[in-house]
Design a protein around this motif. Structure first.
Motif, mmCIF file in Angstrom:
data_model
loop_
_atom_site.group_PDB
_atom_site.id
_atom_site.type_symbol
_atom_site.label_atom_id
_atom_site.label_comp_id
_atom_site.label_asym_id
_atom_site.label_seq_id
_atom_site.Cartn_x
_atom_site.Cartn_y
_atom_site.Cartn_z
ATOM 1 N N ARG A 249 -56.294 6.669 -10.436
ATOM 2 C CA ARG A 249 -57.584 6.426 -9.797
ATOM 3 C C ARG A 249 -58.011 4.974 -9.923
ATOM 4 N NH1 ARG A 249 -60.835 11.637 -12.302
ATOM 5 N NH2 ARG A 249 -60.166 13.168 -10.754
ATOM 6 N N ARG B 169 -61.703 4.433 -2.934
ATOM 7 C CA ARG B 169 -61.482 5.765 -3.482
ATOM 8 C C ARG B 169 -61.993 6.882 -2.574
ATOM 9 N NH1 ARG B 169 -59.310 8.414 -6.201
ATOM 10 N NH2 ARG B 169 -60.894 9.340 -7.543
ATOM 11 N N GLY B 170 -62.892 6.526 -1.656
ATOM 12 C CA GLY B 170 -63.417 7.550 -0.767
ATOM 13 C C GLY B 170 -64.336 8.533 -1.455
ATOM 14 N N THR B 171 -65.068 8.038 -2.458
ATOM 15 C CA THR B 171 -66.042 8.889 -3.132
ATOM 16 C C THR B 171 -67.212 8.040 -3.616
ATOM 17 O OG1 THR B 171 -66.427 10.435 -4.950
ATOM 18 C CG2 THR B 171 -64.870 8.669 -5.352
ATOM 19 N N GLU B 172 -68.340 8.670 -3.780
ATOM 20 C CA GLU B 172 -69.529 7.966 -4.271
ATOM 21 C C GLU B 172 -69.697 8.151 -5.776
ATOM 22 O OE1 GLU B 172 -71.807 6.157 -2.249
ATOM 23 O OE2 GLU B 172 -70.095 6.358 -0.890
ATOM 24 N N ASP B 173 -69.134 9.215 -6.308
ATOM 25 C CA ASP B 173 -69.326 9.571 -7.706
ATOM 26 C C ASP B 173 -68.787 8.492 -8.645
ATOM 27 O OD1 ASP B 173 -69.508 10.681 -10.193
ATOM 28 O OD2 ASP B 173 -68.259 12.436 -9.753
ATOM 29 N N ARG C 121 -65.797 2.331 -4.193
ATOM 30 C CA ARG C 121 -66.200 3.528 -3.442
ATOM 31 C C ARG C 121 -65.414 3.633 -2.149
ATOM 32 N NH1 ARG C 121 -72.546 2.573 -4.478
ATOM 33 N NH2 ARG C 121 -72.787 3.865 -6.345
ATOM 34 N N ALA D 240 -65.920 9.277 -10.900
ATOM 35 C CA ALA D 240 -64.617 9.595 -10.302
ATOM 36 C C ALA D 240 -63.893 8.337 -9.817
ATOM 37 C CB ALA D 240 -64.790 10.570 -9.141
ATOM 38 N N LEU D 241 -64.492 7.166 -10.005
ATOM 39 C CA LEU D 241 -63.906 5.945 -9.441
ATOM 40 C C LEU D 241 -62.681 5.465 -10.224
ATOM 41 C CD1 LEU D 241 -67.132 3.912 -8.538
ATOM 42 C CD2 LEU D 241 -65.640 5.203 -7.006
#
Length: 197
Positions: A132, A118-122, A115, A125-126
């Motif tokens: 990615r 990648r700068g995302t919580e989803d 997280r 989307a990791l």
DNA sequence: AGAGCGATGGCCT
DNA sequence: GGCCATCGCTCTA
């Protein structure tokens, strides 16, 4: 959380590249980082095989693809579009330039690290794409040529009882008809759903 | 949901 | 100078 992890032997990779690509679905890919192990279940792969114009090795050995011509069971990491990294498992014998691109993982280990990277919580989307997943795991050119039995990038796990779907490869124009992409059926973590073609 | 496109750099002709 | 084994954003519908 610490599950037993048996790295696949080099002999596993010294087989038909398309066969290895299919067989890697359901295995575990992990990178040992300073912050601990990060990785997940391999849910999407692509084979880059013989007589394959889309294969980086198609025009013979170059500095970039040198690892592909080395022994099987090592990691080939290259930069794409100037900004992302992609990781492959080298297959076949020394002197042969073939590999399996790891395209997506179902995140299972070190999700907090992913997280942050990648700068995302989803969770979907990791690791759902070759660029990615390398960003999530911190895989870079420094990992090029690493032994997949020793790390930092390692692949292991048992032969999984999973349904595998084969489709055409993504993001290429040459030899685009070959059914050399493999997906874990109904996985939520694919870069793209398998298209019927 | 799908098309278009910019970012960004190495490798190719 | 063009092409990429990509991604994330915007625009249109």
């Amino acid at each position: 959380m610490a599950e037993p992890f048996q790295p696949l032997p080099h002999a596993f990779y010294n087989r038909d590249t398309v066969e290895v690509a299919r067989d890697l679905i359901g295995r575990i890919l992990v990178r040992e980082s300073a912050t601990g192990p990060v990785g997940g279940i391999i849910v999407e792969t692509e084979a880059y095989g013989p007589d394959d114009p889309a294969n980086h090795a198609h025009r013979g050995p170059r500095p970039r693809n040198a690892v592909m011509f080395g022994p099987p069971g090592f990691g080939y990491v290259y930069r794409i579009y100037g900004m992302y990294w992609c990781v492959n498992a080298v297959t076949r014998g020394e002197g042969t330039g073939e590999a399996v691109l790891i395209r997506a993982l179902e995140p299972t280990v070190g999700i907090e690290v992913m997280r942050a990277n990648r700068g995302t919580e989803d969770p979907k989307a990791l690791c759902s794409g070759p660029g990615r997943l390398c960003q999530a795991l911190g895989i870079t050119g420094a990992d090029n040529g690493c032994d997949l039995m020793k790390g930092p990038v390692m692949i292991g796990g048992d032969s999984a009882q999973v349904d595998v779907v084969e489709t055409t490869r993504i993001g290429i124009t040459k030899a685009a008809h070959l059914p050399w992409r493999f997906c874990m059926k109904e996985s939520l973590y694919l870069s793209r759903p398998p298209s019927p073609q």
